[in-house]
Design a protein around this motif. Structure first.
Motif, short mmCIF file in Angstrom:
data_model
loop_
_atom_site.label_atom_id
_atom_site.label_comp_id
_atom_site.label_asym_id
_atom_site.label_seq_id
_atom_site.Cartn_x
_atom_site.Cartn_y
_atom_site.Cartn_z
N LYS A 43 0.87 -1.18 0.00
CA LYS A 43 0.00 0.00 0.00
C LYS A 43 0.91 1.23 0.00
O LYS A 43 1.59 1.52 0.98
CB LYS A 43 -0.89 0.00 1.23
N LEU A 44 0.92 1.91 -1.13
CA LEU A 44 1.85 3.02 -1.29
C LEU A 44 1.38 4.26 -0.54
O LEU A 44 2.16 4.91 0.16
CB LEU A 44 2.04 3.32 -2.78
N SER A 45 0.09 4.59 -0.69
CA SER A 45 -0.43 5.79 -0.02
C SER A 45 -1.96 5.73 0.02
O SER A 45 -2.59 4.98 -0.72
CB SER A 45 0.03 7.06 -0.75
N SER A 46 -2.53 6.55 0.87
CA SER A 46 -3.99 6.70 0.93
C SER A 46 -4.32 8.09 1.47
O SER A 46 -3.48 8.72 2.14
CB SER A 46 -4.62 5.61 1.82
N ARG A 47 -5.55 8.56 1.18
CA ARG A 47 -5.92 9.92 1.59
C ARG A 47 -7.38 9.94 2.05
O ARG A 47 -8.24 9.30 1.45
CB ARG A 47 -5.72 10.88 0.41
N ARG A 48 -7.64 10.67 3.11
CA ARG A 48 -8.99 10.82 3.64
C ARG A 48 -9.56 12.20 3.30
O ARG A 48 -8.81 13.16 3.11
CB ARG A 48 -9.01 10.64 5.16
N SER A 49 -10.88 12.25 3.29
CA SER A 49 -11.55 13.54 3.09
C SER A 49 -11.43 14.37 4.36
O SER A 49 -11.60 13.85 5.47
CB SER A 49 -13.03 13.31 2.75
N ARG A 50 -11.14 15.66 4.20
CA ARG A 50 -11.01 16.52 5.38
C ARG A 50 -12.35 16.70 6.09
O ARG A 50 -12.39 16.89 7.31
CB ARG A 50 -10.47 17.88 4.96
N SER A 51 -13.43 16.67 5.34
CA SER A 51 -14.75 16.89 5.94
C SER A 51 -15.34 15.61 6.53
O SER A 51 -15.72 15.56 7.70
CB SER A 51 -15.71 17.48 4.90
N ILE A 56 -10.81 8.54 0.37
CA ILE A 56 -11.27 8.95 -0.96
C ILE A 56 -10.23 8.63 -2.04
O ILE A 56 -10.52 8.76 -3.23
CB ILE A 56 -11.58 10.46 -1.00
N ASP A 57 -9.06 8.20 -1.64
CA ASP A 57 -7.98 7.99 -2.61
C ASP A 57 -6.99 6.97 -2.05
O ASP A 57 -6.70 6.98 -0.85
CB ASP A 57 -7.26 9.33 -2.86
N ALA A 58 -6.50 6.07 -2.89
CA ALA A 58 -5.50 5.09 -2.44
C ALA A 58 -4.65 4.65 -3.63
O ALA A 58 -5.13 4.62 -4.78
CB ALA A 58 -6.18 3.87 -1.81
N LYS A 59 -3.40 4.33 -3.35
CA LYS A 59 -2.49 3.87 -4.41
C LYS A 59 -1.74 2.64 -3.93
O LYS A 59 -1.19 2.63 -2.83
CB LYS A 59 -1.51 4.98 -4.79
N PHE A 60 -1.77 1.62 -4.77
CA PHE A 60 -1.09 0.37 -4.47
C PHE A 60 0.01 0.15 -5.51
O PHE A 60 -0.13 0.58 -6.67
CB PHE A 60 -2.07 -0.80 -4.48
#
Length: 748
Positions: A43-51, A56-60
Motif C-alpha cells: 500500500k503506497l499511499s492513501s488519503r482521507r476527506s477533510r470533511s 477517498i484515494d488510495a495507491k497500491f
C-alpha cells in the motif's frame, strides 16, 4: 467489487470499468492480480476527506516501486527491494461510494516470479488451504529444479520447500541460554565494535539460526582465505548444543576460528543462510576451497552461494562412515579396507581408479548399496586421484584425530551446556592469541637448525615458518631412504617409481622439466602444502637443487602476512625475511624501552610514525616507477599504508599481556563509533512502509558498509531463499519469542 468481474480462477488485468465496494476490496483485487502474475504488493499511499474523514484515494504498487531513500552517513544502511519499478494501481472514490481505477501501470522493470510468489510477504498465508496443496508444491519444486538444473539431486530442495512452512522449527535452547548468548555478544561488541553476529528467525519470530565471529577471525581470513573447513561434527553427532564451526589454518599450522553458528537443522535453507551470512562477515570474499562433510543440502548450498569455490569433502568424514554404512561387511572389514585404500590412494589415473572401483564393487557385492553409489557420484569431491592442482593446507586428513578441527574437541564435549561453552569459547580465543603470539616470538628469536648439507633444507630454512620447516626437514632427511627408478620418458614428461624403504611402499612421480611440474602419488603437496621426499629425490637426481617457486606456498612462509606476493626468486624472499626478523627484534627492544615512561613512549611513537611515513613514500616511489599504469593498485596500497599508520601506536605493545593488547585495539576503534552502538541501540534510516516493504538489518558490522543480500548470490537463488538479519538483538531475544520484532526477510 462486482462478483461478475472474476470468473473461476482467472484474474483479469485492472481496467477502468471495474468498480469496488471499498479501497480494501480494490487492494484485494490488486493482490490477487499480482499473485497470478508474480510480484509482491504494497500500500503506497492513501488519503482521507477533510470533511467526512473517509478514504477517498488510495495507491497500491509493486513491492519494488520507487527508489531507495537513504542518507550517505547512515550507520547501518539497510538493503531495500526498491529498484525503481513503476508498476502501480491508483483508485479513487466516486460520489456514490463506489471505487474505480483512476490509473494503472502494468510494466515492471524486473523479472516476475509466479512460481515463487508465495514468498512475498503480501502473499504469505493468504489461503491456508491452498498454501499446502500438493499441486502448488509440485509446481514450486519444478520451478526451483529448473533454476538449479545443474544439480542432480533436488531432494534437499523439496525438504527446503517443506520447511518454509514448518513454523515449529526453531533452535532448541535451555532456559537462560539466550540471555547468556546476548550477554556474550554485548560484551564482545563493547570490546570491539567490529564483532559480528546475525540471527535468523522463523515464522513465529523464534530463533532458528545464529552466527557470530570475532574480529580476529575476520583478520585471519583476510590473510588465509585459500582453504576453509566447515565442520558440522558436533551437530551431526547430536551434541547438547547444535554447534558448527568455520575453521581455517594460519602460517604456523594453527587452527583459526573463522566463525561459529548454532543451527536448527541441516536443510538447504539453513546452509544457504549461514553461508551467505558468513560470506558477508568476511567482507564478501569467497574461499578458494571449502571442505565439508558429504551432505547433499550442504553441497547444493555451497554451489549456489560460492559458485567459483572448489568444494571438497574431508577424507576422514568419508572414511569414518564406512563401518556404520557397511556394517554387514564387518567380518570382511580388514580385507575390504585393504582393497578400498588401494583403490583410493594408489590409483594414479582416473582410468585406474574406475577399473579398481568396479572390481571392489563386484568383489563385495556393493553395486546396489545407495551410499556406495553416492560415493561414486561424488568421487570428484573426495577421491585423491581427482585432487591434482589443489592444496588443502593440512585440513583434509585420513583421521579426525589428525585434523586441525579436532583441536576444539578439548573444549566441547557431548554434554557441554551453553553456559559451559561460552566460558570455553573465551578460553579458545585466549589460547589462540597465546599460541600465535608464541609462534611469532619464536620466529623472531630463533633460527632453524640445519641437520643435513641438503641445498633444499638450506634454501627453505629462512623461507618457511618454523613449524612448516620442521615438517619439510623430515622429508628432506627421509629422501636418503628412497631409491628411484626411471619407468618411462616422452618429449615432456619423465615417470619414476620411487621405493620408500621407511614405509616399504612404492610411489609414482611424474616430472616435467620444461614446466617445472612435479606430481607424486603420495600427494603430499596437495594435502599438506609442501613437497615430499619422493619428489625431492627426483629433483635431486634430475640436477635440480632448489624447490620450484610454484611449490612454495606463500601461506607457509615468513612472508605469509605480507600484502605483496613472494618473488619468483626465493633468495630475495630469504633476504627480506632476514630484514624482517631483524626489524622485529629491534621493535621489541624499542617497545620495552619506550613503554617505561610517557616521555619515552612519545619519542618512540614519533620515531615509528616518521619511519613508517618515509618507508611508505620510498616504496610508493619504487612501485610507481616500476608500474606506471597501475594507479588503481597503488591507490589501494596507499590506503593500506594509511590504515597501517593509524594502527602504528599498537605495534609497540607486542610483548604486553594479550588481554591488554586486545583491549587497546578495541578502544582505538571504539572511539570512532557512536555510543549508540556500544549500548546496543539501533540506528535506522527511514521508516518501514506500511505496505510491508522489507529489508534486513545487519548486526554489529557497521564498518562493512551497505550490502544487499540479493547481491551475494546468483539471481535465481534470490527468488528461492529468504534471508533474515537483525542489527542488535532486541530485548525480546532473551525470551526467544517476540511480538514486536519486524520480520525482515527480503521478498524473493
Amino acid at each position: 467489487m462486482d462478483s461478475s468481474v472474476i470468473t473461476g480462477s482467472t484474474i483479469p488485468e485492472p481496467r477502468d470499468d471495474i468498480e469496488f465496494e471499498s479501497h480494501e476490496a480494490a487492494y484485494s483485487f490488486y493482490k490477487d492480480y499480482a499473485k497470478s502474475v508474480g510480484f509482491g504488493t504494497a500500500k503506497l499511499s492513501s488519503r482521507r476527506s477533510r470533511s467526512s474523514k473517509e478514504f477517498i484515494d488510495a495507491k497500491f504498487s509493486c513491492i519494488r516501486y520507487g527508489n531507495k531513500q537513504q542518507s550517505d552517513d547512515a550507520i547501518n544502511p539497510r538493503p531495500s527491494p526498491k529498484i525503481g519499478c513503476k508498476a502501480s494501481m491508483h483508485v479513487k472514490r466516486r460520489q456514490n461510494g463506489k471505487w474505480y481505477i483512476y490509473s494503472f501501470v502494468k510494466e515492471h522493470n524486473h523479472e516476475l516470479l509466479p512460481a515463487q510468489v508465495h514468498f512475498f510477504r503480501s502473499h504469505r498465508n493468504d489461503d491456508p488451504l491452498k498454501n499446502d496443496i500438493r499441486i502448488r508444491r509440485r509446481k514450486n519444486l519444478s520451478s526451483v529444479s529448473k533454476l538449479f538444473g545443474a544439480y542432480q539431486n533436488v531432494d534437499c530442495l523439496e525438504g527446503y520447500m517443506r520447511n518454509q512452512h514448518d513454523k515449529g522449527r526453531s533452535l532448541v535452547l535451555e532456559s537462560g541460554d539466550a540471555q547468556v548468548l546476548l550477554d556474550l555478544f554485548m560484551h564482545m561488541q563493547e570490546e570491539n565494535p567490529k564483532f559480528f553476529y546475525a540471527v535468523d528467525l522463523n515464522e513465529e519470530h523464534r530463533l532458528r539460526n545464529l552466527f557470530w565471529v570475532d574480529t580476529k577471525g575476520m583478520e585471519d581470513y583476510s590473510n588465509f582465505d585459500d582453504v576453509v573447513c566447515f565442520d558440522t561434527t558436533y551437530f551431526t553427532n547430536k551434541y547438547k548444543i547444535p554447534l558448527v564451526f568455520f575453521v581455517g589454518v594460519n602460517h604456523h599450522i594453527q587452527p583459526t576460528l573463522l566463525g561459529c553458528a548454532l543451527i536448527a537443522d541441516e536443510t538447504f535453507y539453513t546452509f544457504v543462510w549461514l553461508m551467505q551470512t558468513w560470506f558477508m562477515a568476511m567482507g564478501e570474499r569467497a574461499p578458494q576451497l571449502m571442505l565439508t562433510d558429504q551432505n547433499n543440502a550442504l553441497k547444493e548450498a555451497i554451489g549456489a552461494v560460492f559458485p567459483q569455490t572448489c568444494h571438497c569433502f574431508c577424507l576422514w568424514h568419508i572414511l569414518e562412515k564406512i563401518p556404520r554404512q557397511l556394517e554387514y561387511l564387518s567380518l570382511w572389514h580388514d580385507n575390504f579396507m585393504v582393497k578400498f585404500n588401494k583403490c583410493i590412494f594408489k590409483s594414479w589415473t582416473e582410468e585406474q581408479f574406475e577399473k579398481r572401483w568396479g572390481k571392489l564393487l563386484d568383489k563385495f557385492n556393493l553395486r546396489e548399496v545407495e551410499w556406495v553409489q553416492s560415493l561414486y557420484g561424488d568421487r570428484k569431491y573426495w577421491v585423491p586421484t581427482f585432487m591434482r592442482d589443489v592444496s588443502f593446507a593440512g585440513l583434509s586428513t585420513v583421521l579426525r584425530s589428525e585434523s586441525l578441527t579436532s583441536s576444539y574437541d578439548k573444549y566441547v564435549h557431548a554434554e557441554t551446556s551453553m553456559r559451559e561453552f561460552i566460558e570455553q569459547y573465551k578460553t579458545i580465543l585466549e589460547d589462540r592469541y597465546e599460541e600465535e603470539a608464541k609462534a611469532d616470538f619464536d620466529a623472531w628469536h630463533e633460527t632453524a637448525e640445519l641437520k643435513s648439507p641438503s641445498p633444499f633444507e638450506k634454501q627453505m630454512s629462512l623461507v618457511y615458518t618454523h613449524e612448516i620447516f620442521r615438517k619439510f626437514q623430515v622429508e628432506v632427511l627421509g629422501a636418503a631412504a628412497c631409491h628411484l627408478k626411471k619407468e618411462s620418458q616422452d618429449e615432456t614428461t619423465t615417470m619414476y617409481t620411487v621405493k620408500d624403504f621407511e614405509d616399504s611402499q612404492n610411489y609414482v612421480v611424474e616430472w616435467n622439466e620444461t614446466k617445472s611440474d612435479i606430481y607424486c602419488s603420495c600427494r603430499s603437496f596437495e594435502y599438506k602444502g609442501y613437497l615430499c621426499r619422493h619428489a625431492i629425490v627426483v629433483l635431486q637426481m634430475s640436477g635440480v637443487f632448489s624447490i620450484p617457486p610454484k611449490y612454495v606456498l606463500q601461506r607457509w612462509t615468513n612472508a605469509a602476512l605480507s600484502r605483496h606476493p613472494i618473488s619468483e626468486r626465493l633468495d630475495e624472499v630469504q633476504t627480506k625475511v632476514r630484514r624482517y626478523n631483524d626489524l622485529c627484534r629491534r621493535a621489541i627492544i624499542l617497545g620495552e624501552e619506550g613503554s617505561l615512561s610517557q616521555e619515552s613512549y612519545n619519542i618512540a611513537l614519533c620515531a615509528i610514525r616518521e619511519a613508517l611515513k618515509q618507508c611508505a613514500s620510498l616504496n610508493n616511489s619504487a612501485e610507481t616507477s616500476a608500474c606506471p599504469n597501475t594507479s588503481g593498485s597503488i591507490e589501494e596500497e596507499n590506503q593500506y599504508r594509511n590504515t597501517s599508520k593509524e594502527r602504528a601506536p599498537d605495534l609497540q605493545v607486542t610483548g604486553a599481556d594479550k588481554a591488554t593488547r586486545r583491549a587497546g585495539a578495541a578502544n582505538t576503534k571504539e572511539s570512532n563509533h557512536s555510543s549508540a552502538v556500544k549500548k546496543g541501540k539501533v540506528t535506522r534510516s527511514g521508516d518501514v512502509n506500511d505496505g510491508g516493504q522489507e529489508g534486513f538489518y545487519l548486526m554489529g558490522i557497521s564498518d562493512l558498509g551497505p550490502t544487499q543480500s540479493h547481491n551475494m548470490m546468483p539471481a535465481q537463488l534470490q527468488n528461492a531463499v529468504p534471508t533474515v538479519f537483525h542489527n542488535i538483538m532486541p530485548p525480546q531475544f532473551q525470551n526467544i519469542a517476540s511480538t514486536h520484532l519486524h520480520e525482515t526477510r527480503l521478498p524473493r
